[in-house]
Design a protein around this motif. Structure first.
Motif, short mmCIF file in Angstrom:
data_model
loop_
_atom_site.label_atom_id
_atom_site.label_comp_id
_atom_site.label_asym_id
_atom_site.label_seq_id
_atom_site.Cartn_x
_atom_site.Cartn_y
_atom_site.Cartn_z
N LEU A 163 23.45 -31.61 -11.34
CA LEU A 163 23.09 -30.45 -9.40
C LEU A 163 23.95 -29.13 -9.75
CD1 LEU A 163 21.03 -29.25 -7.62
CD2 LEU A 163 22.65 -30.81 -5.50
N ILE A 164 25.10 -29.21 -9.78
CA ILE A 164 25.56 -28.08 -9.50
C ILE A 164 25.41 -27.04 -11.04
CG2 ILE A 164 28.37 -27.86 -10.43
CD1 ILE A 164 28.84 -30.41 -9.09
N ALA A 165 25.28 -28.07 -11.98
CA ALA A 165 24.77 -26.95 -13.38
C ALA A 165 23.65 -25.70 -13.47
CB ALA A 165 24.76 -27.86 -14.69
N ALA A 166 22.77 -26.88 -12.28
CA ALA A 166 21.38 -25.99 -12.25
C ALA A 166 21.73 -24.97 -11.16
CB ALA A 166 20.98 -26.53 -11.68
N SER A 167 22.31 -25.14 -10.04
CA SER A 167 22.44 -24.42 -9.41
C SER A 167 23.50 -22.73 -9.86
CB SER A 167 23.78 -24.72 -8.23
OG SER A 167 23.48 -25.68 -7.13
N LEU A 168 24.05 -23.07 -11.30
CA LEU A 168 25.19 -22.38 -11.15
C LEU A 168 23.99 -21.10 -12.19
CD1 LEU A 168 28.24 -23.91 -12.45
CD2 LEU A 168 27.93 -22.30 -10.37
N LYS A 169 22.67 -21.45 -12.30
CA LYS A 169 21.99 -21.07 -12.94
C LYS A 169 21.09 -20.00 -12.39
CE LYS A 169 21.72 -24.16 -17.07
NZ LYS A 169 20.95 -24.42 -18.26
N VAL A 170 20.61 -20.27 -11.08
CA VAL A 170 19.94 -19.82 -10.09
C VAL A 170 20.16 -19.57 -8.96
CG1 VAL A 170 17.46 -21.61 -11.23
CG2 VAL A 170 19.36 -22.24 -9.10
N LEU A 171 21.59 -19.58 -8.99
CA LEU A 171 22.52 -19.39 -6.92
C LEU A 171 23.38 -18.04 -7.73
CD1 LEU A 171 21.56 -22.06 -5.38
CD2 LEU A 171 20.06 -20.32 -5.00
N VAL A 189 34.60 -34.73 -10.20
CA VAL A 189 33.01 -33.60 -11.63
C VAL A 189 33.07 -32.54 -10.77
CG1 VAL A 189 30.61 -33.16 -11.25
CG2 VAL A 189 31.20 -36.40 -10.40
N VAL A 190 33.76 -32.06 -10.02
CA VAL A 190 34.06 -30.38 -9.47
C VAL A 190 35.26 -30.20 -10.45
CG1 VAL A 190 34.92 -29.32 -7.74
CG2 VAL A 190 33.31 -31.07 -7.51
N ARG A 191 35.81 -30.76 -10.98
CA ARG A 191 37.36 -30.22 -11.32
C ARG A 191 36.79 -30.65 -12.57
NH1 ARG A 191 40.34 -33.73 -7.93
NH2 ARG A 191 39.86 -35.41 -9.10
N GLU A 192 36.15 -30.75 -13.42
CA GLU A 192 35.26 -30.09 -15.05
C GLU A 192 35.44 -29.22 -14.63
OE1 GLU A 192 32.04 -32.70 -15.47
OE2 GLU A 192 33.33 -34.92 -14.78
N PHE A 193 34.43 -28.33 -13.39
CA PHE A 193 34.09 -27.11 -13.09
C PHE A 193 34.62 -25.77 -12.48
CE2 PHE A 193 29.35 -29.89 -12.93
CZ PHE A 193 28.61 -29.00 -13.87
N GLN A 194 35.28 -26.74 -12.38
CA GLN A 194 36.68 -25.63 -11.87
C GLN A 194 37.79 -25.46 -13.46
OE1 GLN A 194 39.14 -27.90 -8.70
NE2 GLN A 194 37.98 -27.18 -7.03
N ASP A 195 37.97 -26.78 -13.69
CA ASP A 195 38.40 -26.60 -15.64
C ASP A 195 38.06 -25.18 -16.29
OD1 ASP A 195 40.54 -27.92 -14.77
OD2 ASP A 195 39.87 -29.73 -15.80
N LYS A 196 36.78 -24.78 -15.78
CA LYS A 196 36.25 -24.35 -16.14
C LYS A 196 35.48 -22.34 -16.02
CE LYS A 196 32.89 -27.35 -18.59
NZ LYS A 196 31.06 -27.43 -19.05
N ASP A 197 36.76 -22.29 -14.94
CA ASP A 197 36.69 -21.06 -13.38
C ASP A 197 35.48 -20.81 -12.95
OD1 ASP A 197 39.87 -20.49 -15.07
OD2 ASP A 197 38.76 -19.28 -16.69
N VAL A 198 35.12 -21.99 -13.22
CA VAL A 198 34.21 -22.46 -11.97
C VAL A 198 34.14 -21.85 -10.44
CG1 VAL A 198 31.51 -22.94 -11.33
CG2 VAL A 198 32.46 -22.86 -13.49
N PRO A 199 33.94 -20.90 -9.29
CA PRO A 199 34.70 -20.69 -8.61
C PRO A 199 33.87 -22.29 -7.85
CG PRO A 199 32.66 -18.52 -8.95
CD PRO A 199 33.14 -19.62 -10.50
N ILE A 200 34.42 -23.00 -7.21
CA ILE A 200 33.70 -24.04 -6.55
C ILE A 200 34.98 -25.16 -6.31
CG2 ILE A 200 33.50 -25.87 -8.82
CD1 ILE A 200 31.30 -26.67 -8.05
N VAL A 201 34.43 -26.21 -5.02
CA VAL A 201 35.71 -27.04 -4.37
C VAL A 201 34.84 -28.04 -3.66
CG1 VAL A 201 37.10 -24.72 -3.37
CG2 VAL A 201 35.80 -25.59 -2.28
N PHE A 202 35.52 -28.88 -3.22
CA PHE A 202 34.86 -29.89 -2.49
C PHE A 202 35.76 -30.23 -1.91
CE2 PHE A 202 38.16 -31.86 -5.27
CZ PHE A 202 38.47 -32.89 -3.98
N ALA A 203 35.29 -30.69 -1.06
CA ALA A 203 35.78 -31.40 0.63
C ALA A 203 34.68 -32.47 0.83
CB ALA A 203 34.97 -30.54 2.01
N GLU A 204 35.67 -33.90 0.84
CA GLU A 204 34.86 -35.08 1.91
C GLU A 204 34.63 -35.17 3.06
OE1 GLU A 204 38.26 -37.94 0.78
OE2 GLU A 204 37.29 -37.97 -1.07
#
Length: 456
Positions: free
Chosen positions: A96-104, A127-142
């Motif tokens: 879902l994150i990967a798809a969101s990065l493509k269309v949003l 999961v979020v840190r995988e994208f953060q490690d690729k410099d994607v601007p993304i964070v998570f909160a519980e």
């Protein structure tokens, strides 16, 4: 959330551990705090329907505020099913994150979790840190709903953005720059206009303002500049204090806590003087600003006085306020100090943490030099409406400042009602404000239009 309590045990009503007509959302509903930052989009790791319910309750049937850039129907969700409960939803979230990065198109994505992910112990951070490690601007909160309400979730999201996106900073501070932590976005029905007015008056006083949320925010660039500010301003009875304390520890940034959001000339003048004094900046600009604003403000009140002198005998003399702590305190002070109305019943509905309640109560003990009143904390409409019916309003029908759920009580009491807080389903709100100088004039118009002709 162990220091939050329910008010159910304070009534003779049969104990059901339920709350009738709850006046806040669950922690997941704080995704509105992400939506309130320009060009920020939440991604929800939760069950089907959770996002829609929180949007419809907190945004739609509360002033019909809309979804803004990244809210409402825009928000992606994994719509977790039994499969994700049993086998986990990490793969689905990753896709879902990967798809969101493509269309949003967003400057920042905020992954928020619902009850399912938090109960089963899903490692969303991994999961979020995988994208953060690729410099994607993304964070998570519980933000699982069982953790607390959307006030709690709000501070979880702000801390997540500060910790995971803003990051470390050891540079100089900018004298005269302030970060503002105040109203809860979307939950406070008039937050958009209120934050614009708060920013306007602080700028008028000579400060550079990071308002952080709403139409006056510059978005993530403003959040990136948080550590550079001279200080943080917590403008509310309690919301934002946890964030300010965190920033004090993280960036060695002091904070000023002012409990009362200013409405009208008196409170706004005192508010601006306190902030400028704390900032230690030149007072010439704030003095000139106050003088000009009060000149305009009181010229409008001079015109209004013709109406008030003619109709004073038929206007409400006593009032009740049923609202979250921020608006309850602000409106009560305005009505007492600037209109001379008499408080009959004040009920706070946002379930503030226990550790802040004594300080809030103390504010009501000193509403003005010669007026003191009590405040009560209830969440259950059954109790709230019972309290309103039992209050002493003397011989005149009162005016009630509350929500859509107080309309039937207002009819029973032959009272007038002004909807000022969640849920406000008889108000369409675009940019209206009730704070500061300009907001106070709008509030006066609303009060007395309602008093002389509006239906209960």
């Amino acid at each position: 959330m162990s220091d939050h309590i329910s008010s159910i045990n304070l009534t003779d009503k049969k104990k059901t551990n339920s709350i009738q007509q709850v006046r806040y959302g669950c922690a997941l509903g704080a995704f509105h705090s992400a939506v309130a930052i320009p060009r920020v989009i939440p991604i929800a790791h939760c069950g089907p329907g959770c996002v829609d319910k929180q949007f419809m309750n907190i945004s739609f049937y509360n002033g019909y505020q809309g979804g803004s850039y990244g809210g409402g129907a825009v928000i992606p969700s994994i719509n977790a099913s039994e499969k994700e409960v049993v086998f986990g939803g990490s793969d689905k979230l990753r896709d879902l994150i990967a798809a969101s990065l493509k269309v949003l198109d967003a400057d920042l994505f905020v992954v928020v979790t619902g009850c399912i992910a938090d109960i089963v112990g899903e490692d969303v951070g991994a999961v979020v840190r995988e994208f953060q490690d690729k410099d994607v601007p993304i964070v998570f909160a519980e933000t699982g709903g069982f953790r607390g309400n959307n006030f709690f979730g709000h501070e979880q999201i702000t801390k997540a953005i500060i910790n995971q996106y803003v990051g470390e900073y050891n540079g100089p501070k900018e004298t005269g720059t302030v970060n503002v932590w105040s109203l809860l976005p979307f939950h406070n029905t008039y937050w958009k206009g209120d934050l614009i007015e708060i920013k306007r008056i602080l700028q008028g006083a000579g400060l550079k303002v990071n308002i952080l949320f709403g139409k006056g925010s510059k978005g993530v660039s403003e959040w990136k500049s948080i550590p550079k500010a001279q200080f943080n301003l917590v403008l509310s009875p309690w919301l934002g204090l946890e964030t300010a304390k965190y920033l004090e520890e993280k960036y060695n940034q002091p904070y000023l806590h002012i409990q009362t959001i200013p409405i009208g000339a008196k409170e706004t003048r005192e508010f601006l003087k306190k902030v400028v004094d704390f900032a230690g900046i030149d007072t010439k600009k704030v003095d000139a600003f106050i003088q000009e604003e009060e000149k305009i403000y009181y010229s409008y009140l001079e015109d209004f006085s013709d109406f008030y002198a003619e109709y004073w005998w038929g206007l409400p003399a006593k009032f009740a306020v049923v609202a979250d702590s921020a608006y309850n305190l602000a409106i009560t002070k305005f009505l007492v100090n600037q209109l001379g109305l008499i408080p009959s019943k004040q009920i706070i509905t946002d379930n503030p943490p226990l550790k802040y309640r004594n300080a809030i109560k103390e504010e009501y003990k000193h509403i003005s030099s010669d007026v003191s009143t009590d405040v009560e904390f209830y969440e259950d409409s059954f109790i709230i409406h019972q309290k309103l019916r039992e209050a002493d309003y003397s011989h005149k029908p009162p005016i009630i400042f509350g929500t859509t759920w107080e309309r039937d009580v207002a009819k029973d009491l032959n009272a007038k009602i002004v909807e000022v807080t969640f849920p406000a389903s008889y108000e369409v709100v675009i940019s209206k404000s009730y704070v500061g100088y300009r907001g106070a004039l709008s509030l006066l118009e609303k009060i007395y239009t309602t008093a002389i002709g509006g239906s209960a």
